[in-house]
Design an enzyme around this catalytic site. Structure first.
Site, mmCIF file in Angstrom:
data_model
loop_
_atom_site.group_PDB
_atom_site.id
_atom_site.type_symbol
_atom_site.label_atom_id
_atom_site.label_comp_id
_atom_site.label_asym_id
_atom_site.label_seq_id
_atom_site.Cartn_x
_atom_site.Cartn_y
_atom_site.Cartn_z
ATOM 1 C CG ASP A 1 -2.096 -0.985 1.036
ATOM 2 O OD1 ASP A 1 -2.161 -1.653 -0.018
ATOM 3 O OD2 ASP A 1 -2.924 -1.093 1.954
ATOM 4 C CG ASP B 1 -3.986 4.991 12.797
ATOM 5 O OD1 ASP B 1 -4.013 5.304 14.000
ATOM 6 O OD2 ASP B 1 -3.687 3.856 12.393
ATOM 7 C CB SER C 1 -5.644 -4.696 8.234
ATOM 8 O OG SER C 1 -6.479 -4.106 9.211
ATOM 9 N NE ARG D 1 -1.036 4.777 13.954
ATOM 10 C CZ ARG D 1 -0.477 3.602 13.702
ATOM 11 N NH1 ARG D 1 0.829 3.459 13.822
ATOM 12 N NH2 ARG D 1 -1.206 2.573 13.328
#
Length: 408
Positions: A16, A127, A181, A98
Protein backbone atom coordinates in the site's frame (compact mmCIF):
# COMPACT_ATOMS: atom_id res chain seq x y z
CA UNK A 1 -3.63 23.11 -1.51
CA UNK A 2 -0.73 24.20 -3.70
CA UNK A 3 1.25 21.44 -5.39
CA UNK A 4 3.96 20.18 -3.03
CA UNK A 5 7.56 20.16 -4.20
CA UNK A 6 8.92 17.58 -1.75
CA UNK A 7 6.95 15.13 0.42
CA UNK A 8 8.06 13.02 3.40
CA UNK A 9 6.10 9.77 3.30
CA UNK A 10 5.51 7.48 6.28
CA UNK A 11 6.69 4.36 4.47
CA UNK A 12 6.42 0.75 5.65
CA UNK A 13 7.78 -0.86 2.50
CA UNK A 14 4.54 -2.77 2.06
CA UNK A 15 2.38 -2.79 -1.03
CA UNK A 16 0.00 0.00 0.00
CA UNK A 17 2.67 2.56 0.91
CA UNK A 18 4.70 1.58 -2.16
CA UNK A 19 1.65 2.37 -4.28
CA UNK A 20 1.31 5.67 -2.42
CA UNK A 21 4.96 6.47 -3.12
CA UNK A 22 4.53 5.97 -6.85
CA UNK A 23 1.17 7.78 -6.81
CA UNK A 24 2.76 10.84 -5.20
CA UNK A 25 5.39 10.88 -7.93
CA UNK A 26 2.84 10.55 -10.74
CA UNK A 27 -0.01 12.66 -9.31
CA UNK A 28 2.10 15.55 -8.00
CA UNK A 29 5.37 15.14 -9.87
CA UNK A 30 7.15 15.80 -6.58
CA UNK A 31 10.30 14.54 -4.93
CA UNK A 32 9.61 11.91 -2.24
CA UNK A 33 11.50 11.23 0.97
CA UNK A 34 10.64 7.97 2.76
CA UNK A 35 10.63 7.52 6.52
CA UNK A 36 10.42 4.06 8.06
CA UNK A 37 10.28 3.79 11.86
CA UNK A 38 11.27 0.76 13.88
CA UNK A 39 8.82 0.85 16.77
CA UNK A 40 9.30 -2.81 17.60
CA UNK A 41 6.84 -4.19 15.05
CA UNK A 42 9.05 -7.24 14.64
CA UNK A 43 9.76 -6.86 10.93
CA UNK A 44 13.01 -6.47 9.05
CA UNK A 45 13.28 -2.89 7.81
CA UNK A 46 16.10 -3.19 5.30
CA UNK A 47 13.67 -4.54 2.65
CA UNK A 48 11.92 -1.15 2.91
CA UNK A 49 15.18 0.55 1.92
CA UNK A 50 15.63 -1.72 -1.10
CA UNK A 51 12.00 -1.25 -2.13
CA UNK A 52 12.32 2.53 -1.93
CA UNK A 53 15.51 2.44 -4.02
CA UNK A 54 13.76 0.20 -6.55
CA UNK A 55 11.04 2.85 -6.85
CA UNK A 56 13.57 5.54 -7.62
CA UNK A 57 14.25 7.09 -4.21
CA UNK A 58 17.86 8.19 -3.75
CA UNK A 59 19.71 6.80 -0.71
CA UNK A 60 19.94 10.31 0.79
CA UNK A 61 16.13 10.50 0.80
CA UNK A 62 15.60 7.21 2.64
CA UNK A 63 15.29 7.44 6.44
CA UNK A 64 15.12 4.25 8.51
CA UNK A 65 15.34 4.78 12.25
CA UNK A 66 15.22 2.68 15.39
CA UNK A 67 12.86 4.60 17.68
CA UNK A 68 12.07 1.85 20.17
CA UNK A 69 13.74 3.46 23.17
CA UNK A 70 12.24 6.88 22.47
CA UNK A 71 8.84 5.29 21.88
CA UNK A 72 8.75 3.57 25.26
CA UNK A 73 10.57 6.24 27.27
CA UNK A 74 8.80 9.35 25.98
CA UNK A 75 5.38 8.06 24.94
CA UNK A 76 4.47 4.67 26.44
CA UNK A 77 5.84 5.28 29.94
CA UNK A 78 4.23 8.73 30.40
CA UNK A 79 0.92 7.19 29.31
CA UNK A 80 1.28 4.30 31.75
CA UNK A 81 1.94 6.69 34.63
CA UNK A 82 -1.71 7.64 34.13
CA UNK A 83 -2.89 3.99 33.96
CA UNK A 84 -4.60 5.05 30.74
CA UNK A 85 -7.19 2.75 29.18
CA UNK A 86 -9.75 3.78 26.56
CA UNK A 87 -13.37 2.76 27.19
CA UNK A 88 -12.21 0.84 30.24
CA UNK A 89 -10.22 -1.80 28.34
CA UNK A 90 -7.98 -0.66 25.47
CA UNK A 91 -4.33 0.10 26.29
CA UNK A 92 -3.96 2.50 23.32
CA UNK A 93 -1.19 0.65 21.49
CA UNK A 94 -1.87 2.19 18.06
CA UNK A 95 -2.86 5.60 19.39
CA UNK A 96 0.37 6.24 21.29
CA UNK A 97 2.62 5.38 18.32
CA UNK A 98 1.17 7.95 15.91
CA UNK A 99 2.44 11.15 17.57
CA UNK A 100 6.03 9.87 17.50
CA UNK A 101 5.80 9.01 13.79
CA UNK A 102 4.31 12.44 13.06
CA UNK A 103 7.02 14.13 15.13
CA UNK A 104 9.74 12.52 13.04
CA UNK A 105 7.90 13.26 9.78
CA UNK A 106 7.85 16.94 10.70
CA UNK A 107 11.50 16.92 11.81
CA UNK A 108 12.64 15.18 8.61
CA UNK A 109 10.60 17.63 6.55
CA UNK A 110 12.51 20.47 8.22
CA UNK A 111 15.86 18.72 7.68
CA UNK A 112 15.23 18.01 4.00
CA UNK A 113 13.36 21.19 3.07
CA UNK A 114 10.14 19.29 2.35
CA UNK A 115 6.92 21.27 2.32
CA UNK A 116 4.53 18.33 2.82
CA UNK A 117 4.13 14.98 4.55
CA UNK A 118 1.99 12.00 3.55
CA UNK A 119 0.53 8.98 5.32
CA UNK A 120 -1.32 5.83 4.35
CA UNK A 121 -4.23 6.00 6.79
CA UNK A 122 -7.68 5.57 5.31
CA UNK A 123 -10.51 8.09 5.46
CA UNK A 124 -12.58 5.83 7.74
CA UNK A 125 -10.18 5.41 10.63
CA UNK A 126 -8.72 7.22 13.59
CA UNK A 127 -5.11 7.23 12.40
CA UNK A 128 -5.63 9.95 9.80
CA UNK A 129 -6.79 12.22 12.63
CA UNK A 130 -3.90 11.29 14.90
CA UNK A 131 -1.22 11.78 12.26
CA UNK A 132 -2.57 15.11 11.11
CA UNK A 133 -3.45 16.68 14.47
CA UNK A 134 0.08 15.90 15.68
CA UNK A 135 1.61 17.28 12.48
CA UNK A 136 -0.31 20.55 12.61
CA UNK A 137 0.48 20.97 16.31
CA UNK A 138 4.20 20.77 15.50
CA UNK A 139 4.15 22.72 12.23
CA UNK A 140 0.99 24.73 11.52
CA UNK A 141 2.13 25.44 7.94
CA UNK A 142 2.83 21.87 6.85
CA UNK A 143 0.85 20.39 3.97
CA UNK A 144 -0.61 16.93 4.62
CA UNK A 145 -1.42 14.52 1.80
CA UNK A 146 -3.79 11.64 2.56
CA UNK A 147 -4.03 9.64 -0.69
CA UNK A 148 -6.92 7.47 0.50
CA UNK A 149 -9.03 10.65 0.64
CA UNK A 150 -7.92 11.82 -2.80
CA UNK A 151 -7.28 9.06 -5.33
CA UNK A 152 -9.68 6.87 -7.30
CA UNK A 153 -7.96 3.58 -6.36
CA UNK A 154 -11.00 2.56 -4.37
CA UNK A 155 -10.77 -1.23 -4.73
CA UNK A 156 -8.15 -3.93 -4.33
CA UNK A 157 -8.33 -4.61 -8.06
CA UNK A 158 -7.55 -0.99 -8.92
CA UNK A 159 -4.66 -0.93 -6.47
CA UNK A 160 -3.13 -4.07 -7.97
CA UNK A 161 -3.66 -2.77 -11.51
CA UNK A 162 -1.85 0.46 -10.56
CA UNK A 163 0.99 -1.57 -9.04
CA UNK A 164 1.38 -3.70 -12.14
CA UNK A 165 1.32 -0.72 -14.50
CA UNK A 166 4.03 0.97 -12.44
CA UNK A 167 6.17 -2.15 -11.99
CA UNK A 168 5.67 -2.30 -8.23
CA UNK A 169 6.46 -5.84 -7.03
CA UNK A 170 3.42 -7.70 -5.70
CA UNK A 171 3.99 -10.62 -3.33
CA UNK A 172 1.99 -13.74 -4.09
CA UNK A 173 0.07 -13.51 -0.82
CA UNK A 174 -1.12 -10.01 -1.81
CA UNK A 175 -3.08 -11.26 -4.80
CA UNK A 176 -5.97 -12.47 -2.69
CA UNK A 177 -7.90 -10.54 -0.08
CA UNK A 178 -6.02 -10.36 3.23
CA UNK A 179 -8.10 -12.06 5.95
CA UNK A 180 -7.55 -9.10 8.31
CA UNK A 181 -5.23 -6.10 8.67
CA UNK A 182 -2.53 -5.84 11.32
CA UNK A 183 -0.81 -2.95 13.05
CA UNK A 184 2.06 -3.76 15.39
CA UNK A 185 4.65 -2.08 17.58
CA UNK A 186 6.52 -2.91 20.76
CA UNK A 187 3.46 -2.23 22.90
CA UNK A 188 0.81 -4.16 21.00
CA UNK A 189 -0.61 -5.93 17.98
CA UNK A 190 -3.96 -4.81 16.55
CA UNK A 191 -6.00 -6.88 14.07
CA UNK A 192 -9.20 -5.72 12.41
CA UNK A 193 -11.32 -5.96 9.28
CA UNK A 194 -12.55 -8.75 7.00
CA UNK A 195 -13.13 -11.92 9.06
CA UNK A 196 -13.30 -9.82 12.25
CA UNK A 197 -16.00 -7.42 11.11
CA UNK A 198 -18.93 -9.42 12.57
CA UNK A 199 -18.73 -8.76 16.33
CA UNK A 200 -20.98 -11.75 17.04
CA UNK A 201 -18.42 -14.25 15.70
CA UNK A 202 -15.46 -15.48 17.74
CA UNK A 203 -12.09 -14.44 16.37
CA UNK A 204 -10.16 -17.45 15.00
CA UNK A 205 -7.22 -18.37 17.18
CA UNK A 206 -4.76 -17.73 14.33
CA UNK A 207 -5.57 -14.02 14.60
CA UNK A 208 -3.60 -13.93 17.85
CA UNK A 209 0.07 -13.57 16.94
CA UNK A 210 1.74 -12.40 20.12
CA UNK A 211 0.34 -14.65 22.83
CA UNK A 212 -0.31 -18.34 23.33
CA UNK A 213 -3.88 -19.36 24.02
CA UNK A 214 -4.31 -18.96 27.80
CA UNK A 215 -5.71 -22.48 27.93
CA UNK A 216 -2.41 -23.76 26.52
CA UNK A 217 -0.23 -21.62 28.78
CA UNK A 218 1.94 -23.31 31.45
CA UNK A 219 0.08 -25.04 34.27
CA UNK A 220 2.53 -23.61 36.79
CA UNK A 221 2.35 -19.92 37.69
CA UNK A 222 5.41 -17.69 37.38
CA UNK A 223 6.29 -14.79 39.68
CA UNK A 224 8.25 -11.71 38.65
CA UNK A 225 9.26 -8.57 40.51
CA UNK A 226 9.06 -5.22 38.69
CA UNK A 227 10.93 -2.26 40.16
CA UNK A 228 9.65 1.31 39.74
CA UNK A 229 11.18 4.76 40.10
CA UNK A 230 8.85 7.78 40.05
CA UNK A 231 6.19 5.80 38.25
CA UNK A 232 8.36 4.23 35.55
CA UNK A 233 9.40 0.58 35.47
CA UNK A 234 13.19 0.27 35.69
CA UNK A 235 13.96 -3.37 36.50
CA UNK A 236 12.72 -6.95 36.38
CA UNK A 237 13.80 -9.36 39.12
CA UNK A 238 16.44 -6.86 40.24
CA UNK A 239 18.02 -6.43 36.80
CA UNK A 240 18.09 -2.82 35.60
CA UNK A 241 16.80 -2.53 32.03
CA UNK A 242 16.31 0.24 29.48
CA UNK A 243 12.67 1.12 28.73
CA UNK A 244 12.46 -0.76 25.42
CA UNK A 245 14.40 -3.76 26.73
CA UNK A 246 12.14 -3.93 29.78
CA UNK A 247 8.94 -3.86 27.71
CA UNK A 248 10.40 -6.49 25.37
CA UNK A 249 11.11 -8.73 28.36
CA UNK A 250 7.59 -8.22 29.72
CA UNK A 251 6.23 -9.12 26.28
CA UNK A 252 8.10 -12.42 26.48
CA UNK A 253 6.54 -13.19 29.87
CA UNK A 254 3.11 -12.19 28.63
CA UNK A 255 3.40 -14.25 25.45
CA UNK A 256 4.34 -17.34 27.42
CA UNK A 257 1.37 -17.02 29.79
CA UNK A 258 -1.27 -15.82 27.30
CA UNK A 259 -1.65 -12.40 28.95
CA UNK A 260 -3.03 -9.25 27.35
CA UNK A 261 -5.67 -10.46 24.88
CA UNK A 262 -8.64 -8.21 24.17
CA UNK A 263 -11.65 -8.49 21.86
CA UNK A 264 -13.17 -5.01 21.77
CA UNK A 265 -15.88 -3.09 19.94
CA UNK A 266 -14.80 0.51 20.36
CA UNK A 267 -16.22 3.90 19.49
CA UNK A 268 -13.97 5.51 16.88
CA UNK A 269 -13.38 9.26 17.01
CA UNK A 270 -14.76 9.56 13.46
CA UNK A 271 -18.13 8.29 14.68
CA UNK A 272 -18.49 4.61 13.82
CA UNK A 273 -17.95 1.57 15.98
CA UNK A 274 -15.28 -0.96 15.03
CA UNK A 275 -14.17 -4.33 16.29
CA UNK A 276 -10.51 -4.98 17.03
CA UNK A 277 -8.47 -7.84 18.44
CA UNK A 278 -5.66 -6.48 20.55
CA UNK A 279 -2.68 -8.15 22.19
CA UNK A 280 -0.72 -6.14 24.75
CA UNK A 281 1.14 -8.79 26.76
CA UNK A 282 3.85 -6.65 28.36
CA UNK A 283 1.56 -3.65 28.72
CA UNK A 284 -1.05 -5.65 30.63
CA UNK A 285 1.61 -6.80 33.10
CA UNK A 286 3.05 -3.30 33.39
CA UNK A 287 -0.36 -1.75 34.12
CA UNK A 288 -1.08 -4.31 36.85
CA UNK A 289 2.32 -3.80 38.48
CA UNK A 290 2.09 -0.01 38.32
CA UNK A 291 -1.31 0.00 39.98
CA UNK A 292 0.09 -2.41 42.54
CA UNK A 293 2.93 -0.11 43.59
CA UNK A 294 0.62 2.92 43.55
CA UNK A 295 -1.59 1.17 46.12
CA UNK A 296 1.02 1.72 48.83
CA UNK A 297 2.77 4.88 47.64
CA UNK A 298 0.00 7.14 46.31
CA UNK A 299 -2.16 9.26 48.60
CA UNK A 300 -5.81 8.20 48.58
CA UNK A 301 -7.30 11.44 47.27
CA UNK A 302 -4.49 11.91 44.75
CA UNK A 303 -5.14 8.41 43.45
CA UNK A 304 -8.89 8.99 43.24
CA UNK A 305 -8.34 12.24 41.34
CA UNK A 306 -6.06 10.43 38.91
CA UNK A 307 -8.73 7.78 38.35
CA UNK A 308 -11.33 10.48 37.67
CA UNK A 309 -9.12 12.23 35.13
CA UNK A 310 -7.80 9.09 33.45
CA UNK A 311 -10.72 8.58 31.02
CA UNK A 312 -10.27 12.14 29.73
CA UNK A 313 -6.54 11.64 29.37
CA UNK A 314 -7.03 8.32 27.57
CA UNK A 315 -9.58 9.88 25.22
CA UNK A 316 -7.15 12.67 24.35
CA UNK A 317 -4.56 10.11 23.30
CA UNK A 318 -7.08 7.97 21.43
CA UNK A 319 -8.41 11.01 19.53
CA UNK A 320 -4.95 12.26 18.57
CA UNK A 321 -4.40 15.17 20.96
CA UNK A 322 -1.02 14.10 22.37
CA UNK A 323 0.55 17.47 21.53
CA UNK A 324 -2.39 19.48 22.85
CA UNK A 325 -2.08 21.90 25.80
CA UNK A 326 -4.74 20.01 27.75
CA UNK A 327 -2.83 16.71 27.52
CA UNK A 328 0.37 18.44 28.59
CA UNK A 329 -1.45 20.04 31.53
CA UNK A 330 -2.79 16.68 32.65
CA UNK A 331 0.63 15.10 32.16
CA UNK A 332 2.14 17.62 34.57
CA UNK A 333 -0.47 16.68 37.17
CA UNK A 334 0.08 12.96 36.59
CA UNK A 335 3.86 13.27 36.78
CA UNK A 336 3.55 15.22 40.04
CA UNK A 337 1.53 12.32 41.45
CA UNK A 338 4.37 9.91 40.68
CA UNK A 339 7.05 11.58 42.81
CA UNK A 340 6.85 8.83 45.45
CA UNK A 341 5.75 5.92 43.22
CA UNK A 342 8.99 4.05 43.77
CA UNK A 343 9.31 0.47 44.91
CA UNK A 344 8.71 -3.10 43.77
CA UNK A 345 5.58 -5.02 42.77
CA UNK A 346 5.52 -8.81 42.75
CA UNK A 347 3.22 -10.14 40.02
CA UNK A 348 1.83 -13.62 39.48
CA UNK A 349 1.49 -14.70 35.84
CA UNK A 350 -0.88 -17.57 35.15
CA UNK A 351 -3.25 -18.64 32.37
CA UNK A 352 -3.94 -15.23 30.84
CA UNK A 353 -3.88 -13.24 34.07
CA UNK A 354 -1.38 -10.93 35.72
CA UNK A 355 -2.12 -10.26 39.39
CA UNK A 356 -0.19 -8.26 41.99
CA UNK A 357 0.50 -10.48 45.00
CA UNK A 358 3.04 -8.32 46.84
CA UNK A 359 4.35 -4.77 46.91
CA UNK A 360 6.95 -2.89 49.00
CA UNK A 361 8.57 0.54 49.02
CA UNK A 362 10.68 2.88 51.12
CA UNK A 363 8.08 5.52 50.14
CA UNK A 364 5.12 3.46 51.37
CA UNK A 365 2.15 5.10 53.12
CA UNK A 366 1.01 1.74 54.45
CA UNK A 367 1.33 1.55 58.25
CA UNK A 368 0.88 -1.92 59.69
CA UNK A 369 0.67 -0.59 63.23
CA UNK A 370 -2.35 1.51 62.26
CA UNK A 371 -4.32 -1.25 60.52
CA UNK A 372 -3.47 -4.23 62.71
CA UNK A 373 -6.25 -6.22 64.38
CA UNK A 374 -3.86 -6.78 67.26
CA UNK A 375 -2.87 -4.25 69.95
CA UNK A 376 -1.73 -1.11 68.12
CA UNK A 377 -0.01 0.36 71.19
CA UNK A 378 -1.97 3.60 70.93
CA UNK A 379 -1.16 4.33 67.30
CA UNK A 380 -4.86 4.80 66.54
CA UNK A 381 -7.53 5.89 69.04
CA UNK A 382 -10.76 4.23 67.92
CA UNK A 383 -12.82 6.73 69.96
CA UNK A 384 -11.84 9.44 67.46
CA UNK A 385 -14.04 7.74 64.86
CA UNK A 386 -17.23 8.75 66.71
CA UNK A 387 -16.72 12.49 66.12
CA UNK A 388 -15.59 11.84 62.54
CA UNK A 389 -18.80 9.94 61.82
CA UNK A 390 -21.03 12.52 63.52
CA UNK A 391 -19.58 15.40 61.50
CA UNK A 392 -19.92 13.50 58.23
CA UNK A 393 -23.46 12.48 59.16
CA UNK A 394 -24.62 16.00 60.01
CA UNK A 395 -25.87 16.95 56.53
CA UNK A 396 -27.49 13.54 56.11
CA UNK A 397 -29.37 13.98 59.41
CA UNK A 398 -30.49 17.48 58.41
CA UNK A 399 -31.83 16.11 55.12
CA UNK A 400 -33.65 13.36 56.99
CA UNK A 401 -35.19 15.88 59.42
CA UNK A 402 -36.44 18.00 56.56
CA UNK A 403 -37.98 15.00 54.85
CA UNK A 404 -39.68 13.90 58.09
CA UNK A 405 -41.09 17.41 58.63
CA UNK A 406 -42.51 17.33 55.08
CA UNK A 407 -44.12 13.98 55.79
CA UNK A 408 -42.05 12.11 53.24
Amino acid sequence: MSTPKKVVLAYSGGLDTSIILKWLQTAYGCEVVTFTADLGQGEELEPARKKAELLGISPDNIYIEDLREEFVRDFVFPMFRANAVYEGLYLLGSSIARPLISKRLIEIAAETGADAIAHGATGKGNDQVRFELAAYALNPDIKVIAPWREWDLTSRTRLLDFAEKNQIPIAKDKRGEAPFSVDANLLHTSSEGKILEDPAVDAPDYVYQRTVNPEDAPDTPEFIEIGFERGDAVSINGEALSPATLLTRLNDYGRKHGIGRLDLVEGRFVGMKSRGIYETPGGAILLEAHRGIEQITLDRNAGHLKDQLMPQYAEMIYNGFWFSPEREMLQALIDKSQEHVTGTARVKLYKGLARTVGRWSDQSLYSEEHVTFEDDAGAYDQKDAAGFIKLNALRLRLNAMRARKAGK
